[in-house]
Structure formats: structure tokens, C-alpha cells
Design an enzyme around this catalytic site. Structure first.
Site, PDB file in Angstrom:
ATOM      1  N   LEU A 152       0.861  -1.169   0.000  1.00  0.00           N
ATOM      2  CA  LEU A 152       0.000   0.000   0.000  1.00  0.00           C
ATOM      3  C   LEU A 152       0.900   1.223   0.000  1.00  0.00           C
ATOM      4  O   LEU A 152       1.990   1.204   0.582  1.00  0.00           O
ATOM      5  CB  LEU A 152      -0.896   0.030   1.246  1.00  0.00           C
ATOM      6  N   ASP A 153       0.453   2.285  -0.642  1.00  0.00           N
ATOM      7  CA  ASP A 153       1.220   3.522  -0.619  1.00  0.00           C
ATOM      8  C   ASP A 153       1.383   4.011   0.819  1.00  0.00           C
ATOM      9  O   ASP A 153       0.555   3.705   1.693  1.00  0.00           O
ATOM     10  CB  ASP A 153       0.523   4.601  -1.447  1.00  0.00           C
ATOM     11  N   LYS A 154       2.404   4.817   1.044  1.00  0.00           N
ATOM     12  CA  LYS A 154       2.694   5.336   2.380  1.00  0.00           C
ATOM     13  C   LYS A 154       1.457   5.953   3.025  1.00  0.00           C
ATOM     14  O   LYS A 154       1.168   5.698   4.195  1.00  0.00           O
ATOM     15  CB  LYS A 154       3.815   6.376   2.289  1.00  0.00           C
ATOM     16  N   THR A 213      -1.733   5.572   2.220  1.00  0.00           N
ATOM     17  CA  THR A 213      -2.963   4.780   2.130  1.00  0.00           C
ATOM     18  C   THR A 213      -3.005   3.846   3.328  1.00  0.00           C
ATOM     19  O   THR A 213      -2.025   3.160   3.615  1.00  0.00           O
ATOM     20  CB  THR A 213      -3.010   3.961   0.827  1.00  0.00           C
ATOM     21  N   ARG A 224      -5.885   5.715  -7.728  1.00  0.00           N
ATOM     22  CA  ARG A 224      -5.605   7.149  -7.843  1.00  0.00           C
ATOM     23  C   ARG A 224      -5.556   7.573  -9.309  1.00  0.00           C
ATOM     24  O   ARG A 224      -6.102   8.625  -9.679  1.00  0.00           O
ATOM     25  CB  ARG A 224      -4.281   7.461  -7.128  1.00  0.00           C
TER      26      ARG A 224
END
Length: 347
Positions: free
Chosen positions: A137-139, A141, A237
Site C-alpha cells: 500500500l502507498d505510504k 494509504t 488514484r
């Protein structure tokens, strides 16, 4: 990376069968794709001679030697980091990742990551590539992630991800009024204008499919739920921005900043201060790599997203009240009200 040597005797009944297929049977902890890559890299010897052909037809009885490099986390420092562990058994862990936690070390984030925390929590994860992390997961998110505790479990989970058999559902808040749900089927690749960004690329992009459903409309925003069929970098996104409805607070793809008319200043300030993409991995479903049972987990949106939704709901209420244009005490057919004080009331 650490070097490991594995020696195998090909079964006598394997005559005319492919080398990669038999090795995949003999080494169930490793995927066939990984074994094919090892063969092509010249890491497999048959009776003392290197064989680079995955389709090589066997006779049976050959002696196989694999000298392979296994990615491990020996150089990654174990650090005590608070982990929100939703579920754990001998094969897997389900982590509820908070906002701001990077998944694994990289440029600009040498430590303080989920991987550092996993190695502290369970040192045995050094024996599993990437400390058992199979997706990211993105930082900024938040939400659910699965971590494998054994190589076998990791291989099984990676294959599920490749087959799109792992269900991942996200909650998101978008800028703009998205009328209804639907599907975005647009390939994603590196942006030709900015290599640090991803973009919809009709030519050269990898297949990417996102299914979305509208949950709630606000005055100038929409809450949606998105189900991933594929798992490309920044997929939700990119896809939502491509539709013209970027995520609230997205610092990379969110070019729009929309404030509905006559929004109260404290609400405006909260929106202006929401500096991360409003995205939460709220549901995860997979087949357990050992039991074979389908398991599901859910997690509530993080506190900042819950507050964001509450503010957008309150904004609707305040706006509708102000639109009425009258005071609740002097609504009677326009009659002027004479206010009475305690002094005017006879004893």
C-alpha cells in the site's frame, strides 16, 4: 541475497516431461515462474551441465543441482514498530497499516518501515523473501495487507494475486459529484511526462481494471467503494483522476481543489489541511494457503477519513439550514416578533 544449493533426483517416471514442470512439482514452495527464471539464468545443472531450457524434455533419473539466489532481509534492521495485527496463524498475518507507514525500505525511507517492524516482531521472517510482504500500500494509504510467514505461503499468495483471486476493496472520497458507479478498464504505465508518476497508457501500459460504486454524495464530493481486479501501482488514484474525479488530498494526481459555495471556514480549513489521498483498504478476501478456506477481513476507515466524511455530511446540514433563510422563532407568516424579557413578565 543469499546463495542456496538444492540437489534433486528426477523421478524415473518423468520421461518426456518438461524440466520446469517437474522442478515445480519437486519444489512446491517456489512458483513455476520463479523456477523458469532460474533455469533461463543458467542456475540449473543437469548431470553437471548447465541447462537454460525450461521446456527441456527429461529422460528420468537425472541429477539436478540448483545454485540460486534467495532474496532475504539480512541487511534490513529490525525495529520495534507498533503493528496492528488483525489476524495471525502459522502461515499468514493480516496487518492494518496506518497512514504514514512505508511498506519497505527504499530511497528516502531507509528504515522505520513495515518490513523493519515485521522483522522485529518475528525474526524468522528473515528467511522469507521481502519478510513475507506480497503486495503493498502507498505510504499514505491505510488499511489491510496480508503477510506470508513461510515461503510456501508466499508462493501461494503471489499466485492468487496473479490470478486476481485476492479480493481487495477500498474506500475513497473523491473531488466532484460522480453520478453513478461503473468500471474503468484502462491500462496503466509510467507517465511519459514524469517518470515518478503513473498514467493511463493506451500503448505500452499494463492491463488495469477497477470497479467502483457510489456510496454517498456530498455537495462537491463523492464517497465511493472501489474493487480492484488488477493491482497496478497507484491504480485507484490514476483511474479516478482519469475519470475527472481525483481523490481528496492526493498530492500527485489531485490537481483539483473544490470548495462548495458558502462552506464554513472551519470546514474549508480541514479540507485544505487534508494532505494525503483519501484512500483506505477496507476489505480483504483470500484463500488460506494451507487450509484452502476462503477468509475475509474488514477494517473501519482511519480517523482522519471518518472525520472528513463527518465534515462533508455536516456541511450539507449547515448549508440546508442556512438556505431556509428564516429564524425558527419568527416563521409565522412574516409576523414581526416582539421579544419578551424576564423583566416584562409580571410576578
Amino acid at each position: 541475497m543469499s546463495e542456496q544449493i538444492m540437489q534433486i533426483t528426477i523421478p524415473e517416471g518423468a520421461m518426456n516431461q518438461r524440466l520446469d514442470a517437474i522442478l515445480a512439482q519437486q519444489l512446491p514452495d517456489y512458483s513455476r515462474n520463479r523456477i523458469q527464471a532460474w533455469i533461463k539464468e543458467g542456475l540449473v545443472e543437469l548431470d553437471g551441465k548447465v541447462c537454460k531450457k525450461p521446456r527441456y524434455a527429461l529422460f528420468g533419473g537425472e541429477q539436478v543441482k540448483l545454485t540460486v539466489l534467495i532474496e532475504e532481509s539480512t541487511r534490513i534492521e529490525a525495529q520495534e514498530i507498533n503493528l496492528d495485527i488483525v489476524y495471525e496463524d502459522d502461515a499468514i498475518m493480516i496487518i492494518n497499516k496506518p497512514v504514514g507507514l512505508v511498506v519497505h525500505p527504499g530511497a528516502g525511507n531507509p528504515d522505520g518501515t513495515l518490513m523493519n517492524g515485521l522483522l522485529y516482531y518475528n525474526p524468522d521472517l528473515r528467511e522469507v523473501p521481502r519478510a513475507g510482504i506480497v503486495h503493498r500500500l502507498d505510504k499514505d494509504t491505510s488499511g489491510l495487507m496480508v503477510v506470508a510467514k513461510t515461503i510456501g505461503a508466499q508462493t501461494h499468495l503471489v499466485e492468487q494475486l496473479q490470478r486476481h483471486a485476492v479480493e481487495r476493496i477500498y474506500d475513497a472520497v473523491l473531488v466532484g459529484n460522480l453520478a453513478k458507479g461503473g468500471t474503468v478498464d484502462k491500462p496503466i504505465g509510467r507517465s511519459p511526462q514524469d517518470r515518478k508518476k503513473m498514467a493511463v497508457r493506451e500503448m505500452g501500459g499494463k492491463p488495469a481494471i477497477s470497479h467502483y460504486r457510489v456510496l454517498e454524495h456530498f455537495r462537491a464530493h463523492t464517497r465511493v467503494r472501489v474493487k480492484l481486479e488488477t493491482g497496478r501501482t497507484h491504480q485507484i488514484r490514476v483511474h479516478m483522476a482519469h475519470l475527472g474525479y481525483p481523490l481528496v488530498g492526493d498530492p500527485v494526481y489531485g490537481s483539483k481543489f473544490r470548495i462548495p459555495k458558502r462552506m464554513h471556514e472551519q470546514f474549508v480549513e480541514y479540507l485544505r489541511g487534508f494532505h494525503r489521498q483519501a484512500l483506505h483498504a477496507g476489505a480483504l478476501s483470500l484463500t488460506h494457503p494451507v487450509s484452502g478456506k476462503v477468509m475475509k477481513w474488514r477494517s473501519q476507515m482511519s480517523e482522519d477519513m471518518l472525520e472528513l466524511v463527518d465534515i462533508l455530511r455536516e456541511d450539507i446540514e449547515v448549508f440546508e439550514e442556512e438556505q431556509l433563510g428564516y429564524d425558527e422563532f419568527d416563521y409565522d407568516y412574516g409576523v414581526e416578533v416582539e421579544w419578551v424579557t424576564d423583566e416584562d413578565i409580571p410576578e
